[in-house]
Write a protein that holds these residues in place. Structure first.
Motif, PDB file in Angstrom:
ATOM      1  N   TYR A  20       0.852  -1.200   0.000  1.00  9.20           N
ATOM      2  CA  TYR A  20       0.000   0.000   0.000  1.00  9.20           C
ATOM      3  C   TYR A  20       0.880   1.238   0.000  1.00  9.20           C
ATOM      4  O   TYR A  20       2.031   1.195   0.443  1.00  9.20           O
ATOM      5  N   ALA A  21       0.298   2.344  -0.466  1.00  6.15           N
ATOM      6  CA  ALA A  21       0.979   3.645  -0.385  1.00  6.15           C
ATOM      7  C   ALA A  21       0.015   4.632   0.256  1.00  6.15           C
ATOM      8  O   ALA A  21      -0.600   5.449  -0.412  1.00  6.15           O
ATOM      9  N   PRO A  22      -0.149   4.523   1.588  1.00  4.74           N
ATOM     10  CA  PRO A  22      -1.177   5.350   2.231  1.00  4.74           C
ATOM     11  C   PRO A  22      -0.853   6.843   2.179  1.00  4.74           C
ATOM     12  O   PRO A  22       0.304   7.236   2.038  1.00  4.74           O
ATOM     13  N   ALA A  23      -1.918   7.644   2.303  1.00  5.84           N
ATOM     14  CA  ALA A  23      -1.781   9.100   2.335  1.00  5.84           C
ATOM     15  C   ALA A  23      -0.912   9.508   3.518  1.00  5.84           C
ATOM     16  O   ALA A  23      -0.737   8.738   4.467  1.00  5.84           O
ATOM     17  N   PRO A  24      -0.373  10.726   3.471  1.00  4.85           N
ATOM     18  CA  PRO A  24       0.515  11.161   4.562  1.00  4.85           C
ATOM     19  C   PRO A  24      -0.170  11.333   5.913  1.00  4.85           C
ATOM     20  O   PRO A  24       0.479  11.270   6.946  1.00  4.85           O
ATOM     21  N   ILE A  25      -1.490  11.563   5.913  1.00  2.00           N
ATOM     22  CA  ILE A  25      -2.192  11.793   7.180  1.00  2.00           C
ATOM     23  C   ILE A  25      -2.552  10.473   7.862  1.00  2.00           C
ATOM     24  O   ILE A  25      -2.730   9.455   7.195  1.00  2.00           O
ATOM     25  N   ILE A  26      -2.655  10.500   9.165  1.00  2.00           N
ATOM     26  CA  ILE A  26      -3.131   9.333   9.921  1.00  2.00           C
ATOM     27  C   ILE A  26      -4.376   9.739  10.706  1.00  2.00           C
ATOM     28  O   ILE A  26      -4.291  10.467  11.704  1.00  2.00           O
ATOM     29  N   PRO A  27      -5.562   9.291  10.278  1.00  5.10           N
ATOM     30  CA  PRO A  27      -6.781   9.584  11.031  1.00  5.10           C
ATOM     31  C   PRO A  27      -6.750   8.886  12.387  1.00  5.10           C
ATOM     32  O   PRO A  27      -6.254   7.765  12.499  1.00  5.10           O
ATOM     33  N   VAL A  28      -7.280   9.553  13.394  1.00  2.00           N
ATOM     34  CA  VAL A  28      -7.288   8.960  14.734  1.00  2.00           C
ATOM     35  C   VAL A  28      -8.675   8.892  15.357  1.00  2.00           C
ATOM     36  O   VAL A  28      -8.904   8.169  16.322  1.00  2.00           O
ATOM     37  N   ASP A  37      -7.465  13.948  12.080  1.00  2.00           N
ATOM     38  CA  ASP A  37      -6.153  13.296  11.996  1.00  2.00           C
ATOM     39  C   ASP A  37      -5.319  13.595  13.243  1.00  2.00           C
ATOM     40  O   ASP A  37      -5.787  14.250  14.181  1.00  2.00           O
ATOM     41  N   GLN A  38      -4.074  13.115  13.238  1.00  2.00           N
ATOM     42  CA  GLN A  38      -3.200  13.273  14.409  1.00  2.00           C
ATOM     43  C   GLN A  38      -2.989  14.736  14.795  1.00  2.00           C
ATOM     44  O   GLN A  38      -2.811  15.050  15.968  1.00  2.00           O
ATOM     45  N   ALA A  39      -3.014  15.602  13.785  1.00  2.10           N
ATOM     46  CA  ALA A  39      -2.785  17.034  14.043  1.00  2.10           C
ATOM     47  C   ALA A  39      -4.070  17.748  14.462  1.00  2.10           C
ATOM     48  O   ALA A  39      -4.076  18.954  14.689  1.00  2.10           O
ATOM     49  N   GLY A  40      -5.182  16.977  14.546  1.00  2.00           N
ATOM     50  CA  GLY A  40      -6.445  17.587  14.935  1.00  2.00           C
ATOM     51  C   GLY A  40      -7.186  18.229  13.773  1.00  2.00           C
ATOM     52  O   GLY A  40      -8.202  18.897  13.966  1.00  2.00           O
ATOM     53  N   ARG A  41      -6.693  18.028  12.543  1.00  2.00           N
ATOM     54  CA  ARG A  41      -7.350  18.603  11.379  1.00  2.00           C
ATOM     55  C   ARG A  41      -8.599  17.787  11.028  1.00  2.00           C
ATOM     56  O   ARG A  41      -8.590  16.564  11.109  1.00  2.00           O
ATOM     57  N   ASP A 362      -6.047  17.503   0.537  1.00  2.00           N
ATOM     58  CA  ASP A 362      -5.471  18.824   0.853  1.00  2.00           C
ATOM     59  C   ASP A 362      -6.550  19.786   1.333  1.00  2.00           C
ATOM     60  O   ASP A 362      -6.306  20.627   2.200  1.00  2.00           O
ATOM     61  N   GLN A 363      -7.733  19.659   0.749  1.00  2.00           N
ATOM     62  CA  GLN A 363      -8.826  20.583   1.059  1.00  2.00           C
ATOM     63  C   GLN A 363      -9.723  20.074   2.204  1.00  2.00           C
ATOM     64  O   GLN A 363     -10.751  20.672   2.500  1.00  2.00           O
ATOM     65  N   GLY A 364      -9.330  18.956   2.808  1.00  2.00           N
ATOM     66  CA  GLY A 364     -10.100  18.448   3.951  1.00  2.00           C
ATOM     67  C   GLY A 364     -11.269  17.567   3.560  1.00  2.00           C
ATOM     68  O   GLY A 364     -12.328  17.588   4.201  1.00  2.00           O
ATOM     69  N   LEU A 365     -11.077  16.766   2.489  1.00  2.37           N
ATOM     70  CA  LEU A 365     -12.136  15.868   2.037  1.00  2.37           C
ATOM     71  C   LEU A 365     -11.552  14.503   1.696  1.00  2.37           C
ATOM     72  O   LEU A 365     -10.551  14.409   0.987  1.00  2.37           O
ATOM     73  N   PHE A 366     -12.181  13.443   2.191  1.00  2.00           N
ATOM     74  CA  PHE A 366     -11.825  12.097   1.761  1.00  2.00           C
ATOM     75  C   PHE A 366     -12.697  11.719   0.568  1.00  2.00           C
ATOM     76  O   PHE A 366     -13.921  11.657   0.683  1.00  2.00           O
ATOM     77  N   ALA A 367     -12.079  11.482  -0.580  1.00  4.31           N
ATOM     78  CA  ALA A 367     -12.775  10.937  -1.744  1.00  4.31           C
ATOM     79  C   ALA A 367     -12.068   9.644  -2.133  1.00  4.31           C
ATOM     80  O   ALA A 367     -11.174   9.186  -1.425  1.00  4.31           O
ATOM     81  N   LEU A 368     -12.461   9.053  -3.245  1.00  8.56           N
ATOM     82  CA  LEU A 368     -11.866   7.797  -3.712  1.00  8.56           C
ATOM     83  C   LEU A 368     -11.651   7.886  -5.221  1.00  8.56           C
ATOM     84  O   LEU A 368     -12.155   8.798  -5.873  1.00  8.56           O
TER      85      LEU A 368
END
Length: 405
Positions: A20-28, A37-41, A362-368
């Protein structure tokens, strides 16, 4: 112990197999259709874990079902049965064409069971010549070696040595291509009533009816893979319910557990009888935790107001996408049904679905994505209207970002 481990995206590259090549963010954390995510975004979730989180994140019905069952019983071997599994099976039988249910842990496992059952049924009833399985190009049926070979994307099955035999591929929505392959040696035809990974391509009603007729003509089983289209995703409990076509075997997973791993194969008593004691099994299939959560998910989703609400949300999605497209002209069409939609990129943006996916994050949306040319949306079936509007605002910014390069 866990506290001492510094969890970053870099850790993935150190400790995880690189498939896998996951996105840079880690949702928590997630709540409804929002994720942090980890940064609270905060993000709006239009992806739903790839059509899995059918009731969003931390839905109270699922959380309480899990907690309640966690205090009772987690696991039993299939030497015994259990109450949640039997209740869930009864509800699936009551709500569908099916008379019998087999539980697994995933869509791939449900399809593996369906394909093995079809082969065993044909062997018992007609003999060893009747073994051909026909699938369709661009289809996706899982990642086990059998299901990935049956799937219509050679890129996923090549490079692992000799493949299981007796499998052919026709062209989706092209009945003549299927006719050319079928004979009395065909044991099963497997298809998605709405192709998911292949690009959100709905099966034409005439095509689906034609497949049913050919299966009847050649004594072959019709297997519907409803792993992605099932459990309310299209505005009916299962997509087959939109037409008069009824399959012989149906597989279901993803939304069935609302995020908890569970899969099921549904069929008739006559066909099911060929999986006699000892012919197939699964250690965790039908375990009480999974079935308790799935029962709560099914109870919650299989309600007229939720199913009708899916179609209302589809209208809103289509309206918002049309407005974005009027302004930016990036899509040729929007395909799909209910909360499984694909925005097809036009010639100018062909091959760039991943760019839109990354810009959305980048804009704060999860799409596929669904292949290189389609942006896929598979959100919660109960996503609030306000979240759809907000998510679409963010998506428009992502579209503008991609256009500006």
């Amino acid at each position: 112990m866990a506290e001492h481990i510094q969890v970053t995206r870099a850790l993935f590259d150190e400790v995880m197999v690189p498939n896998y090549a996951p996105a840079p963010i880690i949702p928590v954390r997630g709540q409804g259709s929002r994720v942090w995510d980890q940064a609270g975004r905060e993000y709006v979730d239009f992806a739903g874990g790839i059509a899995v989180n059918a009731l969003g994140h931390c839905h109270p019905a699922l959380v309480s079902a899990l907690k309640e069952q966690a205090d009772k019983l987690w696991h039993l071997s299939n030497v015994m049965t259990n109450e949640p599994a039997l209740r869930l099976a009864q509800k699936l039988v009551d709500s569908t064409f099916a008379e019998k249910v087999y539980f697994a842990n995933s869509g791939a496992e449900a399809n593996e069971a369906a394909l093995k059952l079809a082969r065993r049924w044909a062997l018992d009833k007609f003999g060893s010549e009747k073994q051909q399985i026909i699938s369709f190009g661009k289809s996706f049926h899982g990642r086990t070696f059998f299901t990935v070979t049956v799937g219509g994307q050679a890129a996923y099955s090549d490079g692992f040595g000799p493949k299981p035999g007796g499998i052919d591929h026709a062209e989706y929505n092209n009945l003549d291509s299927l006719k050319a392959l079928m004979s009395d040696n065909t044991c099963a035809v497997i298809l998605e009533p709405l192709q998911g990974e292949g690009g959100i391509i709905p099966g034409d009603a005439a095509f689906l009816q034609g497949v049913r007729d050919l299966c009847n003509q050649f004594n072959a089983l019709m297997i519907y893979d409803e792993v992605q289209s099932g459990v309310g995703r299209t505005g009916k409990l299962y997509a087959y319910m939109h037409t008069n076509v009824v399959p012989d075997i149906l597989t279901t997973a993803k939304s069935l557990g609302g995020g908890f791993p569970v899969g099921a194969m549904l069929t008739t008593t006559a066909i099911a009888s060929h999986l006699k004691v000892g012919t197939h099994g699964s250690t965790y299939g039908g375990n009480p935790l999974a079935c308790a959560v799935a029962e709560a998910a099914l109870d919650t989703i299989n309600q007229p107001e939720v199913l009708d609400g899916v179609l209302e949300r589809e209208k809103l999605f289509r309206r918002e996408l049309a407005a974005i497209n009027e302004k930016h002209q990036v899509f040729s069409t929007v395909r799909g049904q209910g909360m499984l939609l694909g925005a097809v990129l036009n010639d100018q943006f062909k091959g760039r679905s991943r760019d839109f996916f990354l810009a959305s994050a980048d804009q704060g949306l999860f799409a596929l994505v669904a292949g290189p040319d389609v942006i896929r949306f598979a959100p919660s079936l109960v996503i609030p209207e306000a979240d759809i509007i907000e998510g679409m605002k963010r998506f428009e910014k992502a579209v503008a970002q991609v256009k500006q390069g």
